[in-house]
Enzyme design. Structure first.
Site, PDB file in Angstrom:
ATOM      1  N   ASP A  71       0.848  -1.194   0.000  1.00  0.00           N
ATOM      2  CA  ASP A  71       0.000   0.000   0.000  1.00  0.00           C
ATOM      3  C   ASP A  71       0.884   1.244   0.000  1.00  0.00           C
ATOM      4  O   ASP A  71       2.099   1.157   0.189  1.00  0.00           O
ATOM      5  CB  ASP A  71      -0.964   0.028   1.198  1.00  0.00           C
ATOM      6  CG  ASP A  71      -0.262  -0.249   2.505  1.00  0.00           C
ATOM      7  OD1 ASP A  71       0.877   0.219   2.679  1.00  0.00           O
ATOM      8  OD2 ASP A  71      -0.846  -0.926   3.373  1.00  0.00           O
ATOM      9  N   ASP A  73       1.436   5.175   1.504  1.00  0.00           N
ATOM     10  CA  ASP A  73       1.070   6.201   2.473  1.00  0.00           C
ATOM     11  C   ASP A  73       1.646   7.515   1.977  1.00  0.00           C
ATOM     12  O   ASP A  73       2.724   7.548   1.373  1.00  0.00           O
ATOM     13  CB  ASP A  73       1.655   5.871   3.856  1.00  0.00           C
ATOM     14  CG  ASP A  73       1.138   4.537   4.365  1.00  0.00           C
ATOM     15  OD1 ASP A  73      -0.078   4.320   4.292  1.00  0.00           O
ATOM     16  OD2 ASP A  73       1.958   3.694   4.797  1.00  0.00           O
ATOM     17  N   ASP A 145       9.319   5.582  12.985  1.00  0.00           N
ATOM     18  CA  ASP A 145       9.964   4.587  13.831  1.00  0.00           C
ATOM     19  C   ASP A 145      11.393   4.235  13.380  1.00  0.00           C
ATOM     20  O   ASP A 145      12.364   4.548  14.065  1.00  0.00           O
ATOM     21  CB  ASP A 145       9.084   3.333  14.001  1.00  0.00           C
ATOM     22  CG  ASP A 145       8.500   2.800  12.690  1.00  0.00           C
ATOM     23  OD1 ASP A 145       8.859   3.323  11.618  1.00  0.00           O
ATOM     24  OD2 ASP A 145       7.697   1.848  12.745  1.00  0.00           O
TER      25      ASP A 145
HETATM   26  P1  ATP Z   1       4.059  -2.282   5.692  1.00  0.00           P
HETATM   27  O1  ATP Z   1       4.891  -2.684   4.533  1.00  0.00           O
HETATM   28  O2  ATP Z   1       3.718  -3.417   6.561  1.00  0.00           O
HETATM   29  O3  ATP Z   1       2.860  -1.420   5.338  1.00  0.00           O
HETATM   30  P2  ATP Z   1       4.977   0.156   6.859  1.00  0.00           P
HETATM   31  O4  ATP Z   1       6.310   0.542   7.399  1.00  0.00           O
HETATM   32  O5  ATP Z   1       4.475   0.886   5.669  1.00  0.00           O
HETATM   33  O6  ATP Z   1       5.031  -1.387   6.595  1.00  0.00           O
HETATM   34  P3  ATP Z   1       2.584   1.087   8.116  1.00  0.00           P
HETATM   35  O7  ATP Z   1       1.877   0.543   9.310  1.00  0.00           O
HETATM   36  O8  ATP Z   1       1.904   1.125   6.816  1.00  0.00           O
HETATM   37  O9  ATP Z   1       3.937   0.269   8.031  1.00  0.00           O
HETATM   38  O10 ATP Z   1       3.085   2.546   8.523  1.00  0.00           O
HETATM   39  C1  ATP Z   1       3.470   3.534   7.567  1.00  0.00           C
HETATM   40  C2  ATP Z   1       4.605   4.374   8.125  1.00  0.00           C
HETATM   41  O11 ATP Z   1       4.152   5.072   9.286  1.00  0.00           O
HETATM   42  C3  ATP Z   1       5.813   3.575   8.590  1.00  0.00           C
HETATM   43  O12 ATP Z   1       6.680   3.290   7.549  1.00  0.00           O
HETATM   44  C4  ATP Z   1       6.425   4.527   9.604  1.00  0.00           C
HETATM   45  O13 ATP Z   1       7.135   5.566   8.953  1.00  0.00           O
HETATM   46  C5  ATP Z   1       5.201   5.152  10.250  1.00  0.00           C
HETATM   47  N1  ATP Z   1       4.771   4.421  11.451  1.00  0.00           N
HETATM   48  C6  ATP Z   1       3.850   3.434  11.531  1.00  0.00           C
HETATM   49  N2  ATP Z   1       3.683   3.024  12.783  1.00  0.00           N
HETATM   50  C7  ATP Z   1       4.503   3.772  13.548  1.00  0.00           C
HETATM   51  C8  ATP Z   1       4.782   3.844  14.941  1.00  0.00           C
HETATM   52  N3  ATP Z   1       4.172   3.030  15.797  1.00  0.00           N
HETATM   53  N4  ATP Z   1       5.687   4.760  15.356  1.00  0.00           N
HETATM   54  C9  ATP Z   1       6.307   5.582  14.488  1.00  0.00           C
HETATM   55  N5  ATP Z   1       6.094   5.554  13.170  1.00  0.00           N
HETATM   56  C10 ATP Z   1       5.206   4.677  12.683  1.00  0.00           C
HETATM   57 MG    MG Z   2       2.504   0.756   4.722  1.00  0.00          MG
END
Ligand code: ATP
Ligand code: MG
Length: 444
Positions: A71, A73, A145
């Site tokens: 996805d 963001d 994070d």
């Molecule tokens: P995935 O591939 O599983 O979607 P992701 O890193 O994109 O991994 P998401 O949950 O979609 O995870 O989160 C999008 C972004 O938001 C992360 O890459 C990170 O930058 C930020 N993020 C998400 N959760 C947290 C958190 N608990 N604390 C700080 N930053 C976060």
């Molecule tokens: Mg993501």
């Protein structure tokens, strides 16, 4: 090749963290059309209105790794209200962190406003309770994070902005927490689970400063709402790398946090072959782009407990279906209260269980009734899983396989054969019983 070259062109690690670096197309190789239609549309619209807008987080990380993002963001300096006004199909969600879901066709893009430096409210353990302060791009990068997740891609300028050596860490396949890891886990304990999930899924090593405080902070996760933990468990189960993520949890000392995670852990107390097999099948199906039912996976995870109670009730003389209902009832209260499992999953899970005893009945109209059940397919797959572990005979699997796909005539024939062999085995049983009882009577 690309890795070697990027290593050469990127500045050495000694450069100060937090300093903005621009990675050009020649270095990152991400093309604007690597973005989904919706992500591109949302960014173009925001930029057109004079806002900053970037693809952020996992999608940039995955594109740098040559993986298709699941996805996209978007991060922007527009406030949630401003974003909402620009997109007709959008809604503001989230109490702790307001974010905007923008729907474009079948896709949903999560759009967040840059977070500020100041957190509005902490609890006594340092956990963030509310966070609605908005800030600059630099501040937003600080609040993410891991370094690998703090990368911003601008498709118009074709540039990746990197504030924390995220690109270098990606090249070294290393997960590094931004800032002081212990404090960051106190602020939000779920980051520990994210460390296990992302390192398991991406095959990254967790940097030693990032992993060190985890075992000590792990208990903080117990105070998280079960529904939020369950969300994270779902992400682990549906990552396509569930087994690797769980191994990472084990390595990092993330134990005894959520009953569902404990049940899934390799070598865990309630661990069972059926759990390992279900996880293996789930990973394989997801990697082959096939669908996976959460209710099904949950049914496998909790099966060892259900099976034990079912067997106990059977031994006490209860009929099979009634014994199964008793087992389901015994589990129900506990799961509903402590696991945070949404009802839509637990209902499927219970239907799968309650149909299991019916596979034993292959006579009369019962097989037809079972076949007509909306959950027949899932229940049948579950029965196959049990049979592959020796809980049922392969003959039963084959019978149901043939029954499902047979013509009317073939089905009738299958039922006749099953009834006949049932009669024979009852007769044999009676005969055996008589023979074993005989000498006793003579002795008496
Ligand atoms: P995935 O591939 O599983 O979607 P992701 O890193 O994109 O991994 P998401 O949950 O979609 O995870 O989160 C999008 C972004 O938001 C992360 O890459 C990170 O930058 C930020 N993020 C998400 N959760 C947290 C958190 N608990 N604390 C700080 N930053 C976060
Ligand atoms: Mg993501």
């Amino acid at each position: 090749m690309l890795t070697k070259w990027l290593h050469k062109v990127l500045p050495r690690k000694s450069a100060r963290r937090g300093k903005r670096r621009e990675i050009s197309l020649a270095q990152h190789h991400i093309q604007a059309d690597d973005l989904s239609f919706a992500a591109e549309k949302v960014i173009t619209r925001l930029q057109k209105e004079g806002y900053q807008a970037y693809v952020v987080g996992g999608a940039v990380r995955d594109l740098l790794l040559g993986v298709t993002p699941k996805d996209f963001d978007v991060a922007t300096d527009a406030t949630p209200e401003q974003i909402h006004k620009l997109f007709r199909r959008s809604r503001i969600i989230g109490r702790r962190f307001p974010i905007v879901h923008v729907m474009v066709g079948p896709e949903t893009i999560e759009v967040t406003t840059f977070r500020g430096g100041a957190v509005n409210s902490h609890n006594e353990l340092g956990r963030i309770m509310k966070d609605v302060s908005f800030g600059t791009l630099e501040q937003d990068a600080m609040r993410r994070d891991f370094t690998a997740n703090a990368l911003y891609y601008d498709p118009k300028q074709q540039v990746v902005l990197d504030f924390h050596h995220g690109v270098e860490d990606i090249l070294n396949r290393r997960l590094v927490m931004i800032g002081n890891p212990a404090e960051r886990y106190q602020e939000d304990p779920v980051r520990m689970l994210r460390a296990a999930r992302l390192s398991g899924k991406l095959g990254f090593t967790v940097d030693k400063h990032t992993s060190k405080p985890i075992a000590e902070c792990a208990q903080l996760l117990k105070r998280e709402p079960p529904a939020r933990l369950f969300d994270e468990v779902l992400k682990i189960l549906f990552s396509g790398y569930a087994q690797a993520c769980l191994r990472q949890m084990n390595n990092l000392g993330l134990k005894d946090i959520h009953p569902l995670l404990d049940a899934l852990m390799p070598g865990g107390e309630s661990n069972d072959n059926i759990v390992a097999l279900a996880l293996h099948n789930t990973d394989e199906r997801l990697r082959a782009d096939k669908s996976v039912s959460m209710g099904f996976v949950l049914a496998a995870v909790l099966w060892p407990h259900i099976r034990t109670v079912w067997q106990r009730e059977l031994n006490s003389g209860m009929r099979s279906s009634a014994a199964m209902n008793a087992a389901i009832t015994s589990e129900r209260q506990h799961v509903d209260k402590n696991w945070g499992v949404p009802q839509r999953y637990s209902v499927t899970m219970r239907e799968i269980w309650s149909l299991q005893p019916q596979f034993e009945i292959m006579r009369g109209a019962r097989p037809y009734r079972l076949l007509g059940q909306p959950r027949f397919r899932a229940a049948f797959d579950f029965m196959c899983l049990r049979a592959s572990l020796g809980e049922l005979s392969q003959d039963t699997v084959q019978w149901w396989q043939a029954f499902q796909h047979g013509s009317d005539v073939e089905r009738e024939q299958l039922i006749r054969t099953a009834s006949q062999s049932e009669k024979n085995s009852t007769r044999q049983k009676r005969y055996r019983n008589r023979r074993t009882n005989k000498p006793k009577q003579e002795e008496a």
